[in-house]
Scaffold this motif. Structure first.
Motif, PDB file in Angstrom:
ATOM      1  N   VAL A 198       0.833  -1.209   0.000  1.00 45.80           N
ATOM      2  CA  VAL A 198       0.000   0.000   0.000  1.00 45.80           C
ATOM      3  C   VAL A 198       0.862   1.252   0.000  1.00 45.80           C
ATOM      4  N   VAL A 199       1.868   1.290   0.862  1.00 42.43           N
ATOM      5  CA  VAL A 199       2.732   2.477   0.936  1.00 42.43           C
ATOM      6  C   VAL A 199       3.469   2.672  -0.386  1.00 42.43           C
ATOM      7  N   SER A 200       3.940   1.599  -0.998  1.00 38.82           N
ATOM      8  CA  SER A 200       4.631   1.713  -2.295  1.00 38.82           C
ATOM      9  C   SER A 200       3.721   2.302  -3.361  1.00 38.82           C
ATOM     10  N   LYS A 201       2.461   1.874  -3.368  1.00 46.04           N
ATOM     11  CA  LYS A 201       1.494   2.406  -4.330  1.00 46.04           C
ATOM     12  C   LYS A 201       1.344   3.919  -4.154  1.00 46.04           C
ATOM     13  N   TRP A 202       1.242   4.355  -2.906  1.00 40.28           N
ATOM     14  CA  TRP A 202       1.086   5.792  -2.648  1.00 40.28           C
ATOM     15  C   TRP A 202       2.353   6.576  -2.969  1.00 40.28           C
ATOM     16  N   ASP A 231      -0.100  12.127  -6.992  1.00 35.46           N
ATOM     17  CA  ASP A 231      -1.148  12.894  -6.327  1.00 35.46           C
ATOM     18  C   ASP A 231      -1.127  12.747  -4.801  1.00 35.46           C
ATOM     19  N   VAL A 232      -0.342  11.813  -4.280  1.00 34.78           N
ATOM     20  CA  VAL A 232      -0.212  11.641  -2.832  1.00 34.78           C
ATOM     21  C   VAL A 232       1.094  12.292  -2.400  1.00 34.78           C
ATOM     22  N   GLN A 233       0.993  13.285  -1.537  1.00 35.40           N
ATOM     23  CA  GLN A 233       2.183  14.013  -1.091  1.00 35.40           C
ATOM     24  C   GLN A 233       2.667  13.581   0.283  1.00 35.40           C
TER      25      GLN A 233
END
Length: 173
Positions: free
Chosen positions: A59-63, A68-70
């Motif tokens: 999940v963290v890798s995807k973000w 768009d995720v800062q």
């Protein structure tokens, strides 16, 4: 706060790491969502995963890969038990560690929980231009982490410096 600067809202994703929490019982994740929105930021995504390093890392890798995720804030999995693996999941993904975050978090927590703060493995860093903060799972710890450390560093008006003003230069080589 600097009156000559305008607030810059950020897109923040929240990850709850827990083997038992559900969308209805995730008090810490919901508290972080409320706090970041009250501050003027936007919730980019909110997910609950089991305390498993590979689920966390996925999940963290995807973000981190999502422009768009800062900011990513995790809650849970920072303790010492065999199932606590958030630091192990996130640390290999970091380009740089923000050592002062964990140090300051434990200093501030001492006022609330005394020497039990030494059991906290709160960690923060930056990966692919995304700031990541890993907080313990208790709602109190999340509130302290947000209100005493993270919120001011994610506010462009904070002087003498803040993390928001570094964002344009995070990819410099």
């Amino acid at each position: 706060m600097s009156e000559d600067r305008q607030f810059i809202p950020l897109n923040i994703a929240v990850l709850t790491v827990s083997d038992t929490r559900t969308a209805e019982t995730d008090k810490s994740g919901l508290k972080l969502k409320t706090l970041l929105e009250e501050a003027g930021h936007r919730l980019a995504d909110k997910v609950i995963v089991p305390d498993d390093i590979y689920h966390i890392r996925e999940v963290v890798s995807k973000w981190i890969a999502d422009a768009d995720v800062q900011v990513v804030i995790t809650t849970g999995g920072t303790g010492l038990t065999g199932r606590d693996g958030t630091p192990e999941a996130v640390s290999p993904l970091l380009d740089k560690v923000i050592d002062g975050f964990g140090e300051m978090f434990r200093v501030l927590s001492y006022d609330t929980i005394g020497t039990s703060t030494l059991q906290s493995r709160a960690v923060a860093g930056v990966a692919n231009g995304t700031f990541i903060f890993c907080l313990p799972g208790s709602t109190g710890a999340c509130m302290d982490g947000w209100s005493k450390l993270i919120s001011s560093q994610l506010d462009y008006r904070t002087r003498p410096c803040n993390l928001v003003e570094l964002m344009p230069r995070l990819h410099d080589k």
